[in-house]
Design an enzyme around this catalytic site. Sequence first.
Site: not given
Ligand code: UDP
Length: 325
Positions: A51, A74, A141, A207, A220, A281
């Site tokens: 750890d 980690a 985070y 989302f 993204r 989200r």
């Molecule tokens: N996303 C989505 N549905 C999901 C997971 C992710 O629409 O079940 C979308 C999320 O809103 C973002 C993109 O996919 O715009 C990438 O999300 P992820 O969680 O993979 O990475 P992040 O951008 O949060 O680092």
Amino acid sequence: MANILVTGGAGYIGSHTAHQLIARGHNVQVADNLSRGHRHNVAPERLHVVDLADTPRLTALMREQQTDAVIHFAAYIAVGESTKVPELYFTNNVGGSLSLLNAMTEAGVRRLVFSSTAAVYGMPARVPITEDMPFEPLSPYGESKVMVEKILGWMDQFRGLRSIALRYFNACGAEPDSGLGEEHEPETHLIPLLFRAIRTGQPVTIFGDDYDTPDGTCIRDYIHVSDLADAHILAVDHLLKGGASDAFNAGTGSGFTVMEVLRAVEEVTGRKVPYSLGPRRDGDPATLVADSTKLQRTLKWTPRRSHIKAIVQDAWAFEQKRVAR
Ligand code: UDP
């Protein structure tokens, strides 16, 4: 050849980086508590199940191995989870990093590559994002990564610890021939969730489709994990050659919408992805795209596998292997 300790080397990006370091002839040891990583990602003779909080064991390991540099992956990585149990994130990501830094000081190791994130920028005022834009994290985070980056600044000044922080955008893809790929539990990332929807027939939720983007879904910057691994190798080489501390965005500079990724998955797999539209989200910015000019110029990094189709092909090939395991 250098002696390199990889913390979190049983995890996703860590295992790919360790694999590439080994291929280049380095002596690689992995420290991982296997809380989120996978034993099958590391050869048993390299794996130390320890750890991060265990400073004495980390110190002993680095002394014994005459470690030249540490690559520190980690950490916990789920934004949503960090808003529910912030203590866990500060304890593991910040406290764990401090324990590692103490061990490095004890063992006289003064080179560190650190896994940071685009989440340090929060909702950026403009894209593409450059490294001089302010830290404005929106989650524990993101804040935990900002805190460690700041600590590293002081360690540089007062301990002579040279470090490079790599701020990852959307890591994805796999190296299926090496049996390595993305397997988080619980899985929150888009591409594995699109595959899951195909496998189970249960729709994935998109989302939000009312963002200010061409099709209304978020944009993204998807970067292949092999390209990210390359960036770590260049970063550690730079430090071992006496390079200065710095921070770099690691992304491609191009963005894709969620629907474009979904279509790429359909094209590569030849299967329809069942999906439903859901609300936004929390904390999701409309667009996150890196300006990675600094990484390309300073460390001579070039993304090679980060085309959305190649990413999905590699991830899908890994998915077949994972499911068959
Ligand atoms: N996303 C989505 N549905 C999901 C997971 C992710 O629409 O079940 C979308 C999320 O809103 C973002 C993109 O996919 O715009 C990438 O999300 P992820 O969680 O993979 O990475 P992040 O951008 O949060 O680092």
